[in-house]
Design a protein around this motif. Structure first.
Motif, PDB file in Angstrom:
ATOM      1  N   PRO A 274       4.994  13.476  -4.959  1.00 36.35           N
ATOM      2  CA  PRO A 274       4.727  12.111  -5.366  1.00 36.35           C
ATOM      3  C   PRO A 274       3.736  12.219  -6.299  1.00 36.35           C
ATOM      4  CG  PRO A 274       4.681  12.268  -3.057  1.00 36.35           C
ATOM      5  CD  PRO A 274       5.270  13.446  -3.456  1.00 36.35           C
ATOM      6  N   ARG A 281       1.431   6.789  -9.728  1.00 34.02           N
ATOM      7  CA  ARG A 281       1.948   6.397  -8.352  1.00 34.02           C
ATOM      8  C   ARG A 281       2.008   4.902  -7.989  1.00 34.02           C
ATOM      9  NH1 ARG A 281       0.457  10.114  -3.284  1.00 34.02           N
ATOM     10  NH2 ARG A 281       1.819   8.856  -1.753  1.00 34.02           N
ATOM     11  N   GLY A 282       1.135   4.305  -8.347  1.00 34.13           N
ATOM     12  CA  GLY A 282       1.439   2.980  -8.075  1.00 34.13           C
ATOM     13  C   GLY A 282       2.638   2.249  -8.988  1.00 34.13           C
ATOM     14  N   THR A 285       5.687   3.470  -7.159  1.00 32.58           N
ATOM     15  CA  THR A 285       5.957   2.271  -6.018  1.00 32.58           C
ATOM     16  C   THR A 285       6.465   0.850  -6.157  1.00 32.58           C
ATOM     17  OG1 THR A 285       4.078   3.576  -5.091  1.00 32.58           O
ATOM     18  CG2 THR A 285       4.852   1.914  -3.701  1.00 32.58           C
ATOM     19  N   GLU A 286       5.776   0.526  -7.406  1.00 32.71           N
ATOM     20  CA  GLU A 286       6.211  -0.882  -7.884  1.00 32.71           C
ATOM     21  C   GLU A 286       7.646  -0.943  -8.004  1.00 32.71           C
ATOM     22  OE1 GLU A 286       4.789  -3.829 -11.378  1.00 32.71           O
ATOM     23  OE2 GLU A 286       3.707  -2.068 -11.111  1.00 32.71           O
ATOM     24  N   LEU A 288      10.007   1.134  -7.003  1.00 29.13           N
ATOM     25  CA  LEU A 288      10.978   1.401  -6.015  1.00 29.13           C
ATOM     26  C   LEU A 288      10.856  -0.042  -5.313  1.00 29.13           C
ATOM     27  CD1 LEU A 288       9.559   4.887  -5.272  1.00 29.13           C
ATOM     28  CD2 LEU A 288      11.705   4.350  -6.148  1.00 29.13           C
ATOM     29  N   GLU A 289       9.687  -0.477  -5.158  1.00 27.14           N
ATOM     30  CA  GLU A 289       9.907  -1.640  -4.543  1.00 27.14           C
ATOM     31  C   GLU A 289      10.786  -2.726  -4.949  1.00 27.14           C
ATOM     32  OE1 GLU A 289       5.963  -2.791  -3.985  1.00 27.14           O
ATOM     33  OE2 GLU A 289       5.665  -1.996  -2.085  1.00 27.14           O
ATOM     34  N   ILE A 321      12.688   8.062  -2.209  1.00 28.68           N
ATOM     35  CA  ILE A 321      11.826   7.858  -1.354  1.00 28.68           C
ATOM     36  C   ILE A 321      11.758   8.597   0.035  1.00 28.68           C
ATOM     37  CG2 ILE A 321      11.230   6.030   0.770  1.00 28.68           C
ATOM     38  CD1 ILE A 321      12.440   3.991  -1.514  1.00 28.68           C
ATOM     39  N   HIS A 324      10.066  12.071  -1.119  1.00 29.10           N
ATOM     40  CA  HIS A 324       8.620  11.758  -1.345  1.00 29.10           C
ATOM     41  C   HIS A 324       7.935  12.061   0.191  1.00 29.10           C
ATOM     42  CE1 HIS A 324       8.011  10.269  -5.478  1.00 29.10           C
ATOM     43  NE2 HIS A 324       8.361  11.703  -5.570  1.00 29.10           N
ATOM     44  N   GLU A 327       5.511   7.520   1.988  1.00 27.09           N
ATOM     45  CA  GLU A 327       5.266   5.959   2.125  1.00 27.09           C
ATOM     46  C   GLU A 327       5.909   5.432   3.361  1.00 27.09           C
ATOM     47  OE1 GLU A 327       3.210   4.074  -0.077  1.00 27.09           O
ATOM     48  OE2 GLU A 327       2.808   5.587  -1.766  1.00 27.09           O
ATOM     49  N   ASN A 329       5.810   2.516   4.718  1.00 27.54           N
ATOM     50  CA  ASN A 329       6.566   1.250   4.376  1.00 27.54           C
ATOM     51  C   ASN A 329       7.651   1.345   3.621  1.00 27.54           C
ATOM     52  OD1 ASN A 329       6.467  -1.394   3.689  1.00 27.54           O
ATOM     53  ND2 ASN A 329       5.549  -1.387   2.006  1.00 27.54           N
ATOM     54  N   LEU A 330       7.835   2.289   2.663  1.00 23.10           N
ATOM     55  CA  LEU A 330       9.107   2.324   1.818  1.00 23.10           C
ATOM     56  C   LEU A 330      10.144   2.876   2.655  1.00 23.10           C
ATOM     57  CD1 LEU A 330       7.677   3.372  -1.630  1.00 23.10           C
ATOM     58  CD2 LEU A 330       8.890   1.397  -1.161  1.00 23.10           C
TER      59      LEU A 330
END
Lengths: 960, 156
Positions: A274, A281-282, A285-286, A288-289, A321, A324, A327, A329-330
């Motif tokens: 990651p 990184r943010g 993540t955005e 991927l979300e 995901i 990595h 996360e 959550n992910l």
């Protein structure tokens, strides 16, 4: 569209070129086709050979016909030159067909390659983008080493030059990727690499896609050099994912923006951990979300292409995901998404979901979440119509299994096995066997499970599986009685699988006494039960049963006459099979001459097997691995007796089966006498051909050397060898001084070996506190793990004068290694402490299994192993007379098969075999080319593993 | 990487065969036959992926295929490719063929073998995906056709 019902013949009328070959009437006989094709080939050949120069159009026409004939599966052995000539034409269409012919038909080692390379060079330099494109295509399609040598320097320049057109850049990127794949050593890294990374920002999405493929491959090998690509890839991905789909015009595919590029970028990011930069990184993540969110939106089109493209991106995002794995959550969202797909009506999605979930199951964050889907997966196993999908379901069940659900999963797999497709049965058997062992809390359950396996799918239960159950039963006292009872009951079935007879025979032979108290399973009943199966079994099983019988003689003296009668019968004593006959003769004799004490010693209960990783697991890994290893396996040559892989009665082997190598040393007879044959150069091939190999002499502890200067014993020049002498043989005197002689006998099979070390006290005084300890030595590369496991028991600390003690060392090769283990011996002799250290001759080649193969196979594999890391070559001067027979014997002694009539040059020697270690199997090919005039050799080793090639080459080079 | 692209009809007759790794001719033919037998026995509405045959590298490779009317399009790929991505790529290839031949059929693959190869070359190069945008591919092919016309030597 192809589905259209338009009659296709109408179009054929406009094109007469191939008409003679494919008139649209189907169902013509094969002979007629061949006849017609031969006629056509003759015609083309005569046209090419004819005096009249062909015009460009005819050349094209005939080359095209040749391509078609090739497609139909006929050899084309001419036309290559004509095609090469077309390359230098100035007409685009002629050049184009020339290149096509070459990339379809010319293989990499054609002699024409120089001419072809010349034409390519001209086209690359032409600055005509169309011609450059054709040339780059040709390089990428052929992709040979010669081409890499010629163009690996040029292509990167084209790729990063400012004035190169987009389409050429695209081709250049992929061309470079192809060259890097075939010959990474030839592609020079340089300042072009940083400019390639910036192609991720290129305007043209086609260029970005091609560049991403290239960077992904390069980054796998040189992650540091391409680290900057991470942030560029994230920002590019973010722009695609968040854009309104109209921004990307043509690269939007069925309402999904640039799906291929997204997939490639997500792949590239999987080369790295990651991102460390919180901003990057943010942003990732955005992205991927967003991708996960889009999956929940209603589809923008009902077409399957829309959902395919969307899900291709989604699955790749999930892979990232999982990769990595950071996360929670992910991860949980990914798991839920896959859970939805498990019940999707599209089979493809169910397949991919099962596949992705397998990797998700190994993450600590999501393992529990995956487990909640167990019922769905079991249901898939029962109801899916497609074997590929069912196989994935089996894989997933295996991956999600843990102590909490093992019983349920094993039960489901067993019940599936009854109806499973033949193609996947063996794998399921292995998986069940592994899970049953790994999660067995109750060994009775384990034994039941394996016996069930044999009952349901006996044909697919490999040796590894039933060996393993025996090993476990022998090692665990608490289950032995239960096992004996269970096999006894299972054997009652009128028709039982031969594997069950083997397991039953072995277990009753060892532990039949535990149930003999019950009159229903009295010794005679046991014997009669086993013997009722005897005649229906194959030779190996019958051999095993004979061993069981002799064990019965020991366990139950009351059945001795019955068993002797059986052994005495003509069908045993005069059996046509030499192994059975020999066993019958020897066992009968043993039962008559040996006293009960001797019998009890010879047939003592099996000692516990050394604990090691399950051989079944190794087998499963192998099965899933590259298939090349598997088919090499089949051609294994029989070699020596079963060492410790199988449950043969090893303790009895010394007396009952002839040792493949008779006691060369006579150590048993008179250890004090100077034994070992005198060094003679023309003598026995294997015994003493290396008489002067003092090069790798073992380091002796100074103590012993000081006390007993070698000079005092000029008669024994072979003192303390222990080095290269043993590379090609397994028996001999390892070490000798005035006090002590150490002899060796060893046997190796696959990755296991057993070494008998004989310590002879040459003096007339006792040795006290005698402690020999073999220790693996760790090279620098193995600080954390052992390559070799040695297991032994301490020997009697007192060795009487003139006596000999024996020590057995069980050896397991975990992975390939270079450093041989050392044997440290300490003892007290006449008041002084003696210290001896000798190198134990356990070298990598001991784990060779020879492989026979045909010339064609050999060279095909030889070519497959053409990466520079896979080959090691050594050219060296002969240290011994160059005798063909001795050389052959050495190669065989080295462990590989000696392949006759494989090398076109009869003076050369070639060999093949597999190095077995617990973790891997490495196929090895070797070729030794002697040069008598120069008194030199050239030795070439090719294996799939660099360290193995290296080590084998070193070892074998010392031998000539 | 794409190892091979095989197109054959419902009877197993090869119509387009492209290998990106060198195999001897007879092995190529065997691979086509083996692949044909693998896909033939599969129903139309089950999954489009299966593990590769023994000849082309075993379980490390996947066969990804689509069945159109009389033809099977099979791509043999390693694990570095996205399965669904390749499935869509087959679709792009076929749609492109359809555009270039105006309603393509099996005979087009026979009588315009060279053309089919050229179109494929614009999609896949040396086993790697070159271009996925259909308009771009068609534009390249049209440019080729213009060149051909200007040279006045169209083949058929």
């Amino acid at each position: 569209m192809l589905a259209g019902s338009r009659p296709g013949v109408g179009k054929a009328a406009t094109s007469r070129r191939l008409a003679p070959l494919c008139s649209p009437s189907p169902g013509k006989s094969k002979e007629a086709e061949i006849k017609r094709i031969n006629k056509e080939l003759a015609n083309i050949r005569s046209k090419f050979k004819g005096d009249k120069a062909l015009d460009g159009y005819s050349k094209k026409k005939y080359v095209c016909k040749l391509l078609f004939i090739f497609l139909l599966g006929h050899d084309i052995d001419f036309g290559h030159m004509e095609a090469v000539n077309l390359l230098s034409s100035n007409r685009y269409t002629e050049k184009q067909i020339g290149y096509l012919f070459i990339s379809v038909l010319v293989n990499s080692n054609s002699e024409l390659i120089r001419l072809i390379n010349n034409a390519i060079k001209n086209d690359l330099a032409s600055r005509n983008p169309t011609f450059m494109g054709l040339a780059l295509h040709c390089i990428a399609n052929v992709g040979s080493r010669e081409m890499a040598e010629a163009f690996a320097g040029e292509v990167p320049k084209i790729l990063v030059a400012g004035d190169t057109m987009d389409s050429v850049k695209q081709s250049a990127a992929l061309c470079l990727l192809r060259l890097y794949r075939t010959s990474p050593d030839l592609v020079p890294m340089g300042d072009w690499t940083s400019r390639v990374v910036h192609l991720l920002n290129d305007q043209h999405l086609g260029v970005v896609t091609a560049a991403t493929s290239l960077i992904t491959t390069l980054a796998q090998k040189n992650p540091e050099e391409f680290k900057t690509s991470v942030s560029l890839a994230v920002s590019r991905l973010s722009r695609i994912v968040t854009s309104a789909s109209t921004d990307l015009q043509d690269y939007t595919y069925y309402f999904v923006p640039a799906p291929w590029l997204s997939v490639k970028l997500l792949r590239l990011l999987q080369c790295y951990p990651p991102p460390e930069d919180p901003a990057v990184r943010g942003r990732l993540t955005e992205c991927l979300e967003t991708i996960l969110n889009k999956a929940q939106e209603p589809p923008k089109s009902k077409k399957v292409q829309h959902s395919n493209a969307k899900n291709a991106v989604l699955f790749e995002a999930i892979s990232l995901i999982i990769h990595h794995d950071s996360e929670p959550n992910l991860l949980v969202r990914a798991c839920n998404q896959l859970g939805q797909f498990l019940q999707h009506r599209e089979t493809n999605l169910r397949y991919l979901a099962l596949e992705s979930m397998c990797t998700l199951a190994s993450s600590e964050f999501s393992h529990e979440a995956v487990k909640t889907h167990i019922d769905t997966v079991i249901n898939a196993l029962k109801t899916e119509r497609d074997v590929s999908v069912r196989q994935r379901a089996v894989d997933l069940l295996y991956a999600m299994c843990d102590r909490s659900n093992a019983q349920q999963i094993v039960a489901e797999m067993l019940s599936y096995l009854e109806t499973a497709d033949y193609s996947i049965r063996e794998e399921i058997v292995l998986k069940v066997a592994i899970l049953a062992e790994k999660y067995a809390v109750d060994y009775a359950w384990y034994v039941d499970t394996i016996l069930n396996l044999i009952r349901i799918a006996g044909d697919y239960v490999s040796e590894e599986v039933w060996y393993r159950v025996i090993q476990i039963v022998i090692n665990r006292d608490d289950v032995q009685g239960y096992a004996a009872k269970t096999v006894f009951e299972a054997l009652q079935a009128p028709a039982c699988h031969e594997n069950l007879v083997k397991v039953g025979g072995y277990i009753l032979g060892e532990f039949g006494n535990l149930i003999a108290g019950d009159p229903r399973s009295s010794p005679l009943v046991q014997f009669n039960l086993l013997h009722s199966k005897f005649h229906l079994c194959s030779v190996p099983t019958r051999a095993l049963l004979l061993s069981t019988y002799i064990k019965f003689v020991n366990l139950f003296p009351e059945v001795k006459p019955t068993i002797q009668d059986v052994l005495r019968g003509d069908s045993q004593l005069r059996n046509a099979d030499v192994e059975l006959q020999q066993r019958a003769v020897e066992y009968l004799r043993l039962s008559t001459v040996a006293s009960t004490d001797i019998l009890a010693t010879v047939l003592e209960e099996m000692p516990p097997f050394p604990e090691r990783e399950s051989s079944i697991l190794a087998k499963l890994k192998k099965k899933k691995g590259p298939s090349t290893v598997t088919d090499l396996e089949d051609t294994k040559r029989e070699r020596s007796v079963d060492v410790n892989g199988g449950p043969e009665p090893a303790p009895a082997s010394a007396s009952s089966t002839p040792s493949p190598s008779a006691d060369l040393l006579g150590l048993g007879a008179a250890p004090a006498a100077p034994t070992g044959p005198p060094p003679s150069s023309g003598g026995g091939l294997l015994v003493d051909v290396f008489s002067d190999s003092a090069s790798a002499a073992a380091p002796l502890a100074p103590g012993s050397e000081d006390n007993f200067p070698q000079r005092a014993f000029p008669k024994h020049p072979r003192i303390s060898a222990g080095g290269s002498e043993f590379v090609c043989k397994n028996n001999g005197v390892l070490f000798e001084n005035q006090l002590l002689q150490i002899g060796l006998k060893s046997e190796f099979r696959q990755n296991l070996g057993r070494m008998f070390i004989f310590y002879g006290n040459k003096t007339s005084t006792q040795f006290l506190n005698f402690t020999p300890t073999p220790v693996p030595r760790c090279g620098l590369d193995s600080l954390t793990r052992t390559h070799l496991n040695l297991q032994t028991k301490p020997v009697d600390p007192t060795v009487d004068g003139g006596a000999q003690v024996q020590q057995v060392v069980n050896i397991e090769c975990v992975s390939d290694f270079t450093e041989a283990p050392v044997l440290n011996i300490q003892f007290r002799y006449g008041g002084t402490f003696q210290n001896v250290s000798v190198q134990l001759p356990i070298t990598l080649n001991k784990f060779f299994q020879p492989t026979e193969m045909s010339s064609q196979d050999f060279f095909q594999r030889w070519k497959q192993l053409s990466n520079p890391q896979q080959e090691v070559q050594n050219i060296f001067k002969a240290k011994h007379p160059m005798d063909t027979e001795i050389t052959k014997a050495k190669i065989i002694g080295f462990g590989s098969a000696l392949l006759e009539e494989v090398d076109p040059n009869p003076a050369n020697f070639v060999g093949a075999g597999i190095i077995h270690t617990k973790t891997s199997q490495t196929g090895c090919l070797l070729r030794l080319e002697p040069n008598l005039q120069a008194q030199m050799y050239r030795l070439t080793l090719r294996t799939s593993k660099e360290t193995v090639s290296q080590r084998l080459c070193e070892l074998l080079s010392q031998q000539f | 990487m794409i190892q091979a692209i095989l197109v054959f009809n419902n009877h197993g007759k090869p119509r387009l065969v492209r290998f990106y790794q060198h195999f001897p001719e007879e092995i190529q033919q065997q691979i086509v036959r083996e692949t044909f037998h693998l896909v033939l026995k599969r129903d139309d509405n089950i999954c489009n992926f299966l593990e590769g045959g023994s000849l082309i590298g075993g379980s490390d490779y996947k066969l990804i295929y689509r069945h159109y009317a009389t033809l099977y399009f099979v791509f043999c790929v390693d694990s570095s490719e996205s399965e669904l991505g390749i499935l869509d790529l087959i679709q792009v290839f076929v749609e492109t063929l359809d555009k270039c031949f105006e309603n393509v059929c099996e005979l087009d693959l026979i009588f315009h073998m060279d053309k089919v190869h050229y179109i494929l070359q614009e999609v896949v190069m040396g086993g790697m995906v070159l271009e996925t945008n259909m308009n771009e591919i068609v534009a390249q092919i049209e440019a080729q056709n213009r060149l051909e016309k200007s040279e006045g030597g169209a083949l058929g």
